[in-house]
Motif scaffolding. Structure first.
Motif, PDB file in Angstrom:
ATOM      1  N   LEU A  66       0.849  -1.202   0.000  1.00  0.00           N
ATOM      2  CA  LEU A  66       0.000   0.000   0.000  1.00  0.00           C
ATOM      3  C   LEU A  66       0.880   1.246   0.000  1.00  0.00           C
ATOM      4  CD1 LEU A  66      -2.937   1.327   0.488  1.00  0.00           C
ATOM      5  CD2 LEU A  66      -2.172   1.417   2.850  1.00  0.00           C
ATOM      6  N   PHE A  67       1.902   1.257   0.853  1.00  0.00           N
ATOM      7  CA  PHE A  67       2.807   2.410   0.906  1.00  0.00           C
ATOM      8  C   PHE A  67       3.608   2.552  -0.381  1.00  0.00           C
ATOM      9  CE2 PHE A  67       2.147   2.574   5.522  1.00  0.00           C
ATOM     10  CZ  PHE A  67       2.131   3.953   5.731  1.00  0.00           C
ATOM     11  N   LYS A  68       4.033   1.454  -0.961  1.00  0.00           N
ATOM     12  CA  LYS A  68       4.761   1.546  -2.230  1.00  0.00           C
ATOM     13  C   LYS A  68       3.898   2.242  -3.279  1.00  0.00           C
ATOM     14  CE  LYS A  68       7.838  -2.385  -1.654  1.00  0.00           C
ATOM     15  NZ  LYS A  68       8.215  -3.721  -2.158  1.00  0.00           N
ATOM     16  N   PHE A  69       2.626   1.873  -3.327  1.00  0.00           N
ATOM     17  CA  PHE A  69       1.718   2.529  -4.268  1.00  0.00           C
ATOM     18  C   PHE A  69       1.554   4.000  -3.893  1.00  0.00           C
ATOM     19  CE2 PHE A  69      -2.211   4.027  -6.007  1.00  0.00           C
ATOM     20  CZ  PHE A  69      -2.234   3.488  -7.280  1.00  0.00           C
ATOM     21  N   TRP A  70       1.388   4.282  -2.612  1.00  0.00           N
ATOM     22  CA  TRP A  70       1.180   5.648  -2.127  1.00  0.00           C
ATOM     23  C   TRP A  70       2.339   6.563  -2.550  1.00  0.00           C
ATOM     24  CZ3 TRP A  70      -2.278   8.911  -0.595  1.00  0.00           C
ATOM     25  CH2 TRP A  70      -1.934  10.015   0.175  1.00  0.00           C
ATOM     26  N   PHE A  71       3.559   6.052  -2.464  1.00  0.00           N
ATOM     27  CA  PHE A  71       4.720   6.864  -2.814  1.00  0.00           C
ATOM     28  C   PHE A  71       4.887   7.060  -4.316  1.00  0.00           C
ATOM     29  CE2 PHE A  71       6.416   5.439   1.449  1.00  0.00           C
ATOM     30  CZ  PHE A  71       6.217   6.672   2.048  1.00  0.00           C
ATOM     31  N   GLU A  72       4.423   6.118  -5.131  1.00  0.00           N
ATOM     32  CA  GLU A  72       4.576   6.212  -6.584  1.00  0.00           C
ATOM     33  C   GLU A  72       3.342   5.706  -7.318  1.00  0.00           C
ATOM     34  OE1 GLU A  72       8.686   5.411  -8.294  1.00  0.00           O
ATOM     35  OE2 GLU A  72       8.607   4.032  -6.573  1.00  0.00           O
ATOM     36  N   PRO A  73       2.192   6.344  -7.147  1.00  0.00           N
ATOM     37  CA  PRO A  73       0.984   5.811  -7.801  1.00  0.00           C
ATOM     38  C   PRO A  73       1.110   5.725  -9.320  1.00  0.00           C
ATOM     39  CG  PRO A  73       0.567   7.985  -6.864  1.00  0.00           C
ATOM     40  CD  PRO A  73       1.926   7.552  -6.403  1.00  0.00           C
ATOM     41  N   GLY A  74       1.770   6.686  -9.937  1.00  0.00           N
ATOM     42  CA  GLY A  74       1.923   6.688 -11.391  1.00  0.00           C
ATOM     43  C   GLY A  74       2.742   5.532 -11.920  1.00  0.00           C
ATOM     44  N   ARG A  75       3.572   4.953 -11.098  1.00  0.00           N
ATOM     45  CA  ARG A  75       4.367   3.787 -11.509  1.00  0.00           C
ATOM     46  C   ARG A  75       3.471   2.574 -11.757  1.00  0.00           C
ATOM     47  NH1 ARG A  75       9.149   0.940  -7.959  1.00  0.00           N
ATOM     48  NH2 ARG A  75       9.542  -0.749  -9.424  1.00  0.00           N
ATOM     49  N   TYR A  76       2.402   2.483 -10.984  1.00  0.00           N
ATOM     50  CA  TYR A  76       1.505   1.321 -11.060  1.00  0.00           C
ATOM     51  C   TYR A  76       0.234   1.604 -11.858  1.00  0.00           C
ATOM     52  CZ  TYR A  76       4.752   0.059  -7.430  1.00  0.00           C
ATOM     53  OH  TYR A  76       5.910  -0.193  -6.741  1.00  0.00           O
ATOM     54  N   LEU A  77      -0.259   2.825 -11.774  1.00  0.00           N
ATOM     55  CA  LEU A  77      -1.421   3.269 -12.552  1.00  0.00           C
ATOM     56  C   LEU A  77      -1.110   4.678 -13.072  1.00  0.00           C
ATOM     57  CD1 LEU A  77      -4.484   2.199 -10.356  1.00  0.00           C
ATOM     58  CD2 LEU A  77      -3.725   1.183 -12.497  1.00  0.00           C
TER      59      LEU A  77
END
Length: 157
Positions: A66-77
């Motif tokens: 969750l934190f990984k996504f929070w720090f780089e949302p554009g990397r995943y979506l």
């Protein structure tokens, strides 16, 4: 009869007010974590949920992802930013209930492993987190804003 109607109304309000309704909080058997690709339903005691302002959501196999996504949302979506996020929930380690991630306390560096290895362990109170840290050789208790990308990298080493 009026008494039952009042009870039904109260029950309905409680369901609406729940942080993550059961139907929303339980991912389907094919839903995957957008960060690591694991099937999330296999790990209900570790699940985390990110809800966007448009009502859509993502489910994660743990607070770390969750934190990984929070720090780089554009990397995943690529079309998403932090501004699109309405709420973040983690699963309280003791209560196994949804907990607002921004209000949680996270134990780092303990001897308890999650689905992806070393994990951030969420607790509702600092006291619970401190006790767990002592009992399980954790290295720190952090509030949401104290978790950094560098800490996540350290967990993956």
């Amino acid at each position: 009869m009026a008494r039952w109607s009042a009870l039904a109304a109260v029950a309905a309000l409680l369901l609406v007010a729940a942080p993550v309704p059961a139907a929303e909080g339980r991912p389907g058997p094919r839903e995957k974590c957008p960060v690591c690709g694991m099937f999330v339903a296999k790990y209900p005691e570790w699940q985390a949920v990110l809800r966007f302002a448009d009502g859509s959501r993502l489910v994660f196999d743990g607070a770390k992802d969750l934190f990984k996504f929070w720090f780089e949302p554009g990397r995943y979506l690529p079309a998403r930013t932090r501004d699109d996020v309405a709420s973040l929930f983690v699963t309280d380690y003791y209560a196994l209930e949804p907990l607002d991630a921004r209000a949680a306390f996270f134990v780092v560096g303990s001897d308890v492993l999650g689905p992806m290895g070393r994990e951030l362990l969420p607790f509702a109170t600092r006291g619970e987190a401190e006790e767990f840290k002592r009992d399980h050789r954790g290295s720190a208790v952090l509030a949401f804003d104290q978790v950094t990308a560098e800490i996540l990298l350290g967990l993956d080493r």
